[in-house]
Design an enzyme around this catalytic site. Sequence first.
Site, PDB file in Angstrom:
ATOM      1  CE  LYS A 393      43.202 102.119 -17.669  1.00  0.00           C
ATOM      2  NZ  LYS A 393      44.301 101.221 -18.034  1.00  0.00           N
ATOM      3  NE  ARG A 487      48.777  94.901 -17.124  1.00  0.00           N
ATOM      4  CZ  ARG A 487      48.435  96.189 -17.175  1.00  0.00           C
ATOM      5  NH1 ARG A 487      48.422  96.909 -16.059  1.00  0.00           N
ATOM      6  NH2 ARG A 487      48.124  96.770 -18.312  1.00  0.00           N
ATOM      7  CE1 TYR A 619      37.535 110.188  14.945  1.00  0.00           C
ATOM      8  CE2 TYR A 619      37.858 110.681  12.622  1.00  0.00           C
ATOM      9  CZ  TYR A 619      37.034 110.310  13.665  1.00  0.00           C
ATOM     10  OH  TYR A 619      35.717 110.060  13.426  1.00  0.00           O
ATOM     11  CG  MET A 668      34.337 108.272   5.590  1.00  0.00           C
ATOM     12  SD  MET A 668      33.173 107.046   6.187  1.00  0.00           S
ATOM     13  CE  MET A 668      34.213 105.644   6.419  1.00  0.00           C
TER      14      MET A 668
END
Length: 729
Positions: A393, A487, A619, A668
């Site tokens: 997955k 769950r 930053y 980023m």
Amino acid sequence: MKDTIKINETKQGEYGSIDYFRMIAAFLIVAIHTSPLSSINDTSDFLLTRVIARVAVPFFIMVTGYFVASKFFTKENNNISFHNFIKKTLLLYGVAIILYIPINIYTGYFHKNFTLIKLLKDIIFNGTFYHLWYLPAVVLGVYIIYLLSKKVGIYIVLLITSFLYLVGLLGDNYFFVVNGTPSLKFIYNVLFQLFDYTRNGFFFAPVFLCLGVIAKKHIVENQVKKTDTNKILIKALIGLILSMVLFIAEGLYLHFHFENRHDSMYLFLVPTMYYLFMMLLSIKIKPNKGLRLLSMVIYIVHPFVIIYVRGFAKVINRENLFINNSVIHFISVSLISFLIGYLCLKITNMWKRTRINPDSRAWIEINLDNLKHNINTLKSVLPNQCTLMAVVKANAYGHGDIAISKELNKIDVKDFAVATVYEGIRLRKNGIKGNILVLGYTNPKDFKFLVKYHLIQTVLDYDYAVSLNNFGYKVNVHIKIDTGMHRLGIDYDRISTLSQIFHLQNLKIKGMFTHLCVSDSLHQDDILFTNHQIHCFYKTIDSLRSMGYNPGKIHIQSSYGVLNYPELQCDYARIGIAMYGVLSNDVETKLSLDLKPVLSVKARIVLTKSIQQGEAISYGRQYIATDNMKIAIVSMGYADGIPRSLSFDNGYVIVNGEKAPIVGRICMDQFVIDITDISDVEQNDVVTIIGQDGNIKMTSEEIAIKSGTITNELLSRLGSRLVRTYRYS
Ligand SMILES: *Cc1c(COP(=O)(O)O)cnc(C)c1O
């Protein structure tokens, strides 16, 4: 008032049938020029090539009307599409002219009655080779429609272009009318000084362009009104059949009763084209862009192929077969033209594909040998009858689901688990074999995919089982039992509910499983809880078995289940993180296996610079240099999956086999490292973020812990911007 068309309202991507009909039209044009049935029967050949095949060129013109000319009638009054179309078509025409010059020379075009005036007339109206008239005709036609669109609405344009078509008709199939009327004959004699046929950009193309625009308008209106496409289809079909009958009758009647000047233009060709086009537009097929180029190339090259086939037949002395047998002639010309088109398609596709250099900026390296090693190691500790179910997955925990699953298929792993039905579909579409269990919720809208792609669905609770059963098709399922994680799953003690599921006709129960929630911990309480979960699960299975139900394959453990409870007797172990050679964190486990990390993450140094004491980095000016230092900028950021929180806890990476601390906040797309103590660091050098360089290692576990998470999260979030490369060590 001008009618305007709101083109924005048409849905994109529904022109597939138009794309496919391009191919039919292209072969019809080849038929016009090869007369495939002529050696069988003249009338049938006439019917095919002089009547039916006459839809081909108007079809291409209508396509232009539909996509290009329709934009002239929008409020925005699109000049750009006009200019682009003219530029592109003239370029193509130029190339085609040049392509055919050698053949022009060979056939004596520049000798017999050659004048510059004739060349000019050919370039504008007739084409410099017999099929090339089409390109200047659409250009001229589009230009006429464009000019008219500035003055009047589409229906006035239809009126004007219909009149032009009628004038053309008299110079074509209805020339007998002109022949019987002296004053008309005079006018047409003048016209034919200018061009060889009235089938050109002036009299022929405009009306079909106009019909293309009207087809667009009608489709948009139908979409706004939400008319049922089946209704449009039926209407169009009836219209098509009626007008086709009239069209064919007209063709045969004219053929047998009158002398024509040419046979391209018919009265009933016009309604036939409109209905044909509407019919195509109401059949929804996925578009196929390749066919656009393919059909265009077939159109451009087939006269060349005709010459080639004839020449070749002569050379090998097989004129009987390749020329005199008109069917074989047609087929060989079509086939070769198709192959040339196909080749062009392949070449342009290669051209277009930007080859990504995997290690340009920031990338993931996957070591498939380590994957194999981990699989073997894990298999060796599983009890004999227990099969490894590979959990792939979340893009195989960031490792690339397709490549990982393919490799697993190769080494005989045939059982997979994914979280979503779409992950399962992706595997199937890429040829992954074996069982695929969907662990999570599948929306009832998507139940059809479970059947289509042979996926096994997890039953989440009783109502979900009913809903799956009501779907009406047989679905393979595993039932999930909730033993305390709370769950997904049905509570382990609801035996009668569980037994009811076995009575649902459409569910084929292939397995039952539960999930442990503290199996990673060796604390006494947690071991007690886990044993309780295991005990409850087995008890439920036993009860069902004693009632005569077959639970199928049973499974409990994920990676930590295997590492801490290896003795459990199950049919499957669902293994994710351990297969990738890492553990979630650094907590101790009962078994300690020699697992090797499969994944490394690397990036490039894009710049180095010097910083003075007291200056800040990145930053927030959060990092202040305590001394003069050298720094390097690395081409990776949190958008690539490196956690931003690593900025705050002494993270480091490896450069030239040495540790380089991360300084300042991670951005980023970039972050900054301190390279003061590392020599010879240059632009483009490789930085190892996860992996080994020299003697220094940076593990996923260490980064996960430093950034307050587990490796599962870290790896599955590695950005899609990273390129994955696969190798064997
Ligand atoms: C993700 C998942 C697994 C695999 O877990 P790992 O700890 O990565 O081995 C197993 N079972 C279920 C139900 C899961 O959701």
